[in-house]
Design an enzyme around this catalytic site. Structure first.
Site, short mmCIF file in Angstrom:
data_model
loop_
_atom_site.label_atom_id
_atom_site.label_comp_id
_atom_site.label_asym_id
_atom_site.label_seq_id
_atom_site.Cartn_x
_atom_site.Cartn_y
_atom_site.Cartn_z
N HIS B 58 0.81 -1.22 0.00
CA HIS B 58 0.00 0.00 0.00
C HIS B 58 0.84 1.26 0.00
O HIS B 58 0.35 2.33 0.36
CB HIS B 58 -0.90 0.03 1.24
CG HIS B 58 -1.85 -1.10 1.36
ND1 HIS B 58 -2.85 -1.32 0.46
CD2 HIS B 58 -1.96 -2.09 2.29
CE1 HIS B 58 -3.55 -2.40 0.83
NE2 HIS B 58 -3.02 -2.89 1.93
N HIS B 220 -7.98 -3.87 -0.48
CA HIS B 220 -7.49 -5.22 -0.72
C HIS B 220 -8.38 -5.92 -1.73
O HIS B 220 -8.37 -7.15 -1.84
CB HIS B 220 -7.46 -6.03 0.57
CG HIS B 220 -6.75 -5.34 1.67
ND1 HIS B 220 -7.40 -4.58 2.61
CD2 HIS B 220 -5.44 -5.26 1.95
CE1 HIS B 220 -6.51 -4.07 3.43
NE2 HIS B 220 -5.31 -4.46 3.06
#
Lengths: 335, 335
Positions: B58, B220
């Site tokens: 991320h 996700h």
């Protein structure tokens, strides 16, 4: 075509309106022209103006570097197209405070042609200009025709050096000299993994097979020097540095700055994985890295891939590189 | 799978090594553990430590916000996986200078479970802890179950507020209070256009049709609330703001900060095109935007899409938001 946009025709205008809405405290449109951006508050009296120009689709390049310690103005064209000489001339006039203006831009035919015309044009208004063309991409032309090379991510380092030199109130000729010296010490080399889509075209202009990598592709999709089977990060770093070192030898004791530039959709994780090996190889050569930079500095919209830029430093170039800068897209807070 | 990496097994380790090679002057691995990152030089005496944790994949989240004015430590797991409670506990101990530690993290089961254990564990060493879970994603759960919402890009604003409060030498309880107040005023909402690929999996975990957009997808790839035919930027901005305003009403005279977050492969141009409309709508509502931020703050590797985060400000939150910060991935130079 999956782009977050309104229409292809308004892609550049809508982008510029968004940028001004977000950063109007730092940058402004010149006379409301959405293709000409200048520093809010205008040029600093007595400071040489530094300007650039280029096509859209490369953010943060080109306009992202207008701001404190870097550029005074930037003219932008449509996606991957040069802005007109007329717009460049308006920008140059607006960025001159009497000390003259350096036009510092990538070595692309359209930009060269238009800046030549613009600089001639402003002569009638007694604006002194110099031009420096960034030509750091070693893949774009062999060493014996290095003057034909294109400008890529090395542009950002050139802006940084020229802007810091202007902040020191150096003369137009002095800034031109130090910027040319920086360019003689800057080399870039990139790889591409996927194409990008020009909004008005709507489909990719080329393709790269799922198991292949294109070495040396340009930021507009200009063909590279070789297509190879997909490589590991270590192999890519090794290859990019080897090509750069063939062209600009590095020796133990040298100090360099390194810039890893993501072209668009390559994650930051992968850019750091590449940097890891570049850093190790340079260390093994006894070369010191000063202020490495990793991220997206000069993109091709959603193209996957990255480039590596190495700049050999001397004492003056190092000081100019480390000098403070603050634009909406680039901050050097001199930690 | 086209990733610039060496092996899927070393993806996280190689990334961390690259980050430390580039930014070792600002951040360091704790005891050489490549999953625990702390500020170089350790915690500031008397200042409450602010720590976080989360899965890799991320960047700049989570570890990118370790540095001046923000976080003291971050534990990272494998791609999209929580780090262990043991690593979290080591980090908390290392980030305590006697004033206690705030664990500030996204509301994901693994992270919650492990931070609970870690905080219990460090109690034996007399380290005072508080936990604040970021749960800004309005799409992830309806308003009557808001405590189940996930944390997304609002994490960055929460780090900024908590870190600035700690810099003011506020107490652990005071920082917890002001961070919870910030969270009560932060909402995010996103859209996704394409999936991402977890290196150890090698293929996308889901797909989105070429002419469709998924509203509310998680970082996700958690399923969103609706799949729609591809929309224009204006329609997307309108929808995201409407969903946020349903949950957190905005009125004329309100001051907000806005963060447009690219998820990975969506170009900066498109993020600004989105911001343009968000800015216009807020202006029409009489809402003032303070320090808008547009760029990649919390990504899902090469996922295409973006999110919009709105934070309603009061006088104290505004001051904390504007306070200086300097990490390798985030600089607030207080222009």
């Amino acid at each position: 075509m999956k782009k977050i946009m309104n229409t292809a025709d308004t892609f550049v205008r809508d982008t510029m309106e968004g940028i001004i809405a977000a950063h109007g405290d730092q940058i402004a449109l010149l006379d409301g022209d959405h293709q000409v951006l200048v520093r809010a508050g205008g040029p600093t009296p007595g400071r040489v103006g530094i300007v650039t120009a280029g096509g859209s689709g490369h953010l943060p390049l080109f306009l992202g570097y207008v701001g404190g310690g870097m550029l005074d103005g930037c003219a932008v064209g449509e996606v991957f197209a040069s802005p007109s000489a007329e717009k460049m001339a308006s920008m140059i006039r607006a960025c001159d405070s009497g000390a003259g203006v350096l036009a510092l831009y990538g070595n692309y035919n359209g930009d060269v042609f238009n800046f030549e015309m613009a600089c001639e044009d402003v002569e009638f208004d007694d604006v002194a200009t110099r031009q420096v063309r960034v030509r750091d991409d070693v893949a774009s032309s062999p060493a014996d025709r290095a003057e034909k090379r294109r400008g890529v991510a090395g542009l950002v380092l050139a802006y940084k050096i020229a802007g810091a030199a202007a902040d020191r109130m150096m003369s137009l000729d002095e800034i031109t000299e130090v910027t040319e010296r920086a360019l003689a010490n800057i080399r870039s080399m990139g790889v591409a993994l996927s194409p990008c889509i020009v909004p008005k075209v709507g489909t990719p202009g080329f393709s790269i097979a799922e198991d292949e990598i294109e070495i040396g592709m340009g930021i507009h999709g200009e063909a590279g020097i070789e297509v190879r089977p997909m490589m590991t990060a270590e192999e890519i770093a090794d290859l990019l540095l080897a090509k750069i070192r063939e062209d600009m030898p590095l020796a133990a004791g040298d100090e360099v700055s390194v810039l890893v530039n993501g072209l668009g959709s390559t994650p930051l994780e992968e850019q750091y994985i590449l940097y890891r090996t570049a850093h190790r190889i340079l260390g093994e050569l006894g070369v010191d890295v000063v202020r490495p930079q990793v991220g997206e500095f000069a993109t091709s919209m959603e193209m996957a891939g990255l480039s590596l830029t190495v700049m050999k430093l001397d004492a003056e170039l190092k000081e100019l590189l480390l000098a403070p800068a603050s634009t909406p897209f680039y901050t050097n807070a001199n930690r």
